[in-house]
Write a protein that holds these residues in place. Sequence first.
Motif, PDB file in Angstrom:
ATOM      1  N   ILE A  84       0.925  -1.277  -0.005  1.00  0.00           N
ATOM      2  CA  ILE A  84      -0.114   0.101   0.028  1.00  0.00           C
ATOM      3  C   ILE A  84       0.939   1.314   0.190  1.00  0.00           C
ATOM      4  O   ILE A  84       1.784   1.261   0.872  1.00  0.00           O
ATOM      5  N   VAL A  85       0.600   2.132  -0.804  1.00  0.00           N
ATOM      6  CA  VAL A  85       1.658   3.333  -1.192  1.00  0.00           C
ATOM      7  C   VAL A  85       0.798   4.554  -0.989  1.00  0.00           C
ATOM      8  O   VAL A  85      -0.108   4.674  -1.773  1.00  0.00           O
ATOM      9  N   CYS A  86       1.158   5.358  -0.108  1.00  0.00           N
ATOM     10  CA  CYS A  86       0.296   6.782  -0.035  1.00  0.00           C
ATOM     11  C   CYS A  86       1.269   7.789  -0.052  1.00  0.00           C
ATOM     12  O   CYS A  86       2.472   7.725   0.521  1.00  0.00           O
ATOM     13  N   GLN A  87       0.692   8.961  -0.569  1.00  0.00           N
ATOM     14  CA  GLN A  87       1.616  10.360  -0.368  1.00  0.00           C
ATOM     15  C   GLN A  87       1.065  11.158   0.668  1.00  0.00           C
ATOM     16  O   GLN A  87      -0.177  11.505   0.943  1.00  0.00           O
ATOM     17  N   HIS A  88       2.086  11.536   1.592  1.00  0.00           N
ATOM     18  CA  HIS A  88       1.598  12.320   2.818  1.00  0.00           C
ATOM     19  C   HIS A  88       1.821  13.750   2.518  1.00  0.00           C
ATOM     20  O   HIS A  88       2.590  14.413   1.426  1.00  0.00           O
ATOM     21  N   ARG A  89       1.183  14.630   3.120  1.00  0.00           N
ATOM     22  CA  ARG A  89       1.203  15.963   2.912  1.00  0.00           C
ATOM     23  C   ARG A  89       2.565  16.800   3.343  1.00  0.00           C
ATOM     24  O   ARG A  89       3.017  17.802   2.664  1.00  0.00           O
ATOM     25  N   GLU A  90       3.244  16.250   4.207  1.00  0.00           N
ATOM     26  CA  GLU A  90       4.541  16.852   4.971  1.00  0.00           C
ATOM     27  C   GLU A  90       5.866  16.221   4.148  1.00  0.00           C
ATOM     28  O   GLU A  90       5.729  15.280   3.455  1.00  0.00           O
ATOM     29  N   ALA A  91       6.630  17.061   4.159  1.00  0.00           N
ATOM     30  CA  ALA A  91       8.107  16.969   3.656  1.00  0.00           C
ATOM     31  C   ALA A  91       8.878  15.781   4.648  1.00  0.00           C
ATOM     32  O   ALA A  91       8.388  15.789   5.876  1.00  0.00           O
ATOM     33  N   TRP A  92       9.592  14.857   4.202  1.00  0.00           N
ATOM     34  CA  TRP A  92      10.152  13.979   5.015  1.00  0.00           C
ATOM     35  C   TRP A  92      10.928  14.716   6.131  1.00  0.00           C
ATOM     36  O   TRP A  92      11.384  13.977   7.309  1.00  0.00           O
ATOM     37  N   GLN A  93      11.471  16.003   6.048  1.00  0.00           N
ATOM     38  CA  GLN A  93      12.018  16.539   7.080  1.00  0.00           C
ATOM     39  C   GLN A  93      11.110  16.745   8.452  1.00  0.00           C
ATOM     40  O   GLN A  93      11.771  16.920   9.469  1.00  0.00           O
ATOM     41  N   ASN A  94      10.039  16.875   8.104  1.00  0.00           N
ATOM     42  CA  ASN A  94       8.914  16.725   9.304  1.00  0.00           C
ATOM     43  C   ASN A  94       8.474  15.321   9.475  1.00  0.00           C
ATOM     44  O   ASN A  94       7.461  14.968   9.222  1.00  0.00           O
ATOM     45  N   ILE A  95       9.424  14.563   9.949  1.00  0.00           N
ATOM     46  CA  ILE A  95       9.196  12.881   9.993  1.00  0.00           C
ATOM     47  C   ILE A  95       8.067  12.753  11.208  1.00  0.00           C
ATOM     48  O   ILE A  95       7.564  11.449  10.934  1.00  0.00           O
ATOM     49  N   GLY A  96       8.200  13.402  12.161  1.00  0.00           N
ATOM     50  CA  GLY A  96       7.273  12.968  13.252  1.00  0.00           C
ATOM     51  C   GLY A  96       5.745  12.584  12.643  1.00  0.00           C
ATOM     52  O   GLY A  96       5.061  11.533  12.947  1.00  0.00           O
ATOM     53  N   PRO A  97       5.284  13.564  12.240  1.00  0.00           N
ATOM     54  CA  PRO A  97       3.725  13.516  11.844  1.00  0.00           C
ATOM     55  C   PRO A  97       3.651  12.368  10.576  1.00  0.00           C
ATOM     56  O   PRO A  97       2.539  11.651  10.639  1.00  0.00           O
ATOM     57  N   ILE A  98       4.712  12.296   9.856  1.00  0.00           N
ATOM     58  CA  ILE A  98       4.698  11.223   8.876  1.00  0.00           C
ATOM     59  C   ILE A  98       4.640   9.765   9.601  1.00  0.00           C
ATOM     60  O   ILE A  98       3.800   8.839   9.220  1.00  0.00           O
ATOM     61  N   LEU A  99       5.461   9.425  10.445  1.00  0.00           N
ATOM     62  CA  LEU A  99       5.517   8.441  11.166  1.00  0.00           C
ATOM     63  C   LEU A  99       4.157   7.912  12.046  1.00  0.00           C
ATOM     64  O   LEU A  99       3.687   6.750  11.961  1.00  0.00           O
ATOM     65  N   GLN A 100       3.739   9.082  12.548  1.00  0.00           N
ATOM     66  CA  GLN A 100       2.247   8.901  13.257  1.00  0.00           C
ATOM     67  C   GLN A 100       1.249   8.527  12.286  1.00  0.00           C
ATOM     68  O   GLN A 100       0.484   7.677  12.486  1.00  0.00           O
ATOM     69  N   SER A 101       1.009   9.054  11.179  1.00  0.00           N
ATOM     70  CA  SER A 101       0.110   8.780   9.773  1.00  0.00           C
ATOM     71  C   SER A 101       0.241   7.376   9.447  1.00  0.00           C
ATOM     72  O   SER A 101      -0.580   6.719   9.252  1.00  0.00           O
ATOM     73  N   LYS A 102       1.661   6.924   9.466  1.00  0.00           N
ATOM     74  CA  LYS A 102       1.827   5.621   8.762  1.00  0.00           C
ATOM     75  C   LYS A 102       1.458   4.760   9.899  1.00  0.00           C
ATOM     76  O   LYS A 102       0.977   3.777   9.406  1.00  0.00           O
ATOM     77  N   ALA A 103       1.640   4.990  11.338  1.00  0.00           N
ATOM     78  CA  ALA A 103       1.194   3.889  12.221  1.00  0.00           C
ATOM     79  C   ALA A 103      -0.128   3.899  12.348  1.00  0.00           C
ATOM     80  O   ALA A 103      -0.751   2.665  12.496  1.00  0.00           O
ATOM     81  N   ASP A 104      -0.818   5.013  12.382  1.00  0.00           N
ATOM     82  CA  ASP A 104      -2.639   4.919  12.019  1.00  0.00           C
ATOM     83  C   ASP A 104      -3.126   4.364  10.992  1.00  0.00           C
ATOM     84  O   ASP A 104      -4.042   3.322  11.103  1.00  0.00           O
ATOM     85  N   LEU A 105      -2.442   4.300   9.732  1.00  0.00           N
ATOM     86  CA  LEU A 105      -2.712   3.591   8.808  1.00  0.00           C
ATOM     87  C   LEU A 105      -2.303   2.227   8.955  1.00  0.00           C
ATOM     88  O   LEU A 105      -3.499   1.452   8.579  1.00  0.00           O
ATOM     89  N   SER A 106      -1.183   1.970   9.385  1.00  0.00           N
ATOM     90  CA  SER A 106      -0.967   0.343   9.444  1.00  0.00           C
ATOM     91  C   SER A 106      -1.948  -0.121  10.549  1.00  0.00           C
ATOM     92  O   SER A 106      -2.423  -1.399  10.256  1.00  0.00           O
ATOM     93  N   SER A 107      -2.252   0.642  11.573  1.00  0.00           N
ATOM     94  CA  SER A 107      -3.031  -0.243  12.634  1.00  0.00           C
ATOM     95  C   SER A 107      -4.809  -0.140  12.004  1.00  0.00           C
ATOM     96  O   SER A 107      -5.339  -1.142  12.173  1.00  0.00           O
ATOM     97  N   PHE A 108      -4.978   0.997  11.151  1.00  0.00           N
ATOM     98  CA  PHE A 108      -6.297   0.642  10.415  1.00  0.00           C
ATOM     99  C   PHE A 108      -6.360  -0.484   9.594  1.00  0.00           C
ATOM    100  O   PHE A 108      -7.413  -1.045   9.631  1.00  0.00           O
TER     101      PHE A 108
END
Length: 184
Positions: A84-108
């Motif tokens: 499953i491949v998704c594009q996040h709104r944030e740049a990789w420099q702001n990794i905290g929200p990206i990892l949280q969103s990925k964790a939420d998506l994985s749990s979902f």
Amino acid sequence: HLSSSIISSNGSLASLRIINANRSPKAIVSIVIKFGLETPFQRIKVFRTAVENFVNARPREWVALVGFRATRVEADFGYVEYKIVCQHREAWQNIGPILQSKADLSSFCLEVSKKLEMRYESPPMPVNLTASGMNFRGLLEDLDIVNSGEDDVEIEMRQQKMAEKSLSADDLQDVAALFEIREK
């Protein structure tokens, strides 16, 4: 804004991959999930729709679901692997929200796969039950403990039950409700 210099020899950098995380806008995030071979394709389509709805319901986190594809088929082990491949709104420099969103998506994805009864369960690994020259396996076979797994009739009945159960992506809204939509 801090400005600092780092001095390194070219030789020490040659084997490294250097990126400017600020210049990598809209991070691409991948999640790998396995489904059993007996999972009906219709159910996989429902799963994909549920994931797409989850991503689209969070426009402040995700741009889009950009890929959902089978990447590996392991018939001997009884699973198909999907990416499953998704594009996040944030740049990789702001990794905290990206990892949280990925964790939420994985749990979902995990919760939806459980609700749709699609979870892959790996076959039991063989166990060597010999210790100090004693063969416990022979003893257990005599007691018929080793061969007490599901028989073909039970497996077929379970697969038939899965095929009869019909769910749609709309039926999975209660799972999506478990994951809050974060405001910026």
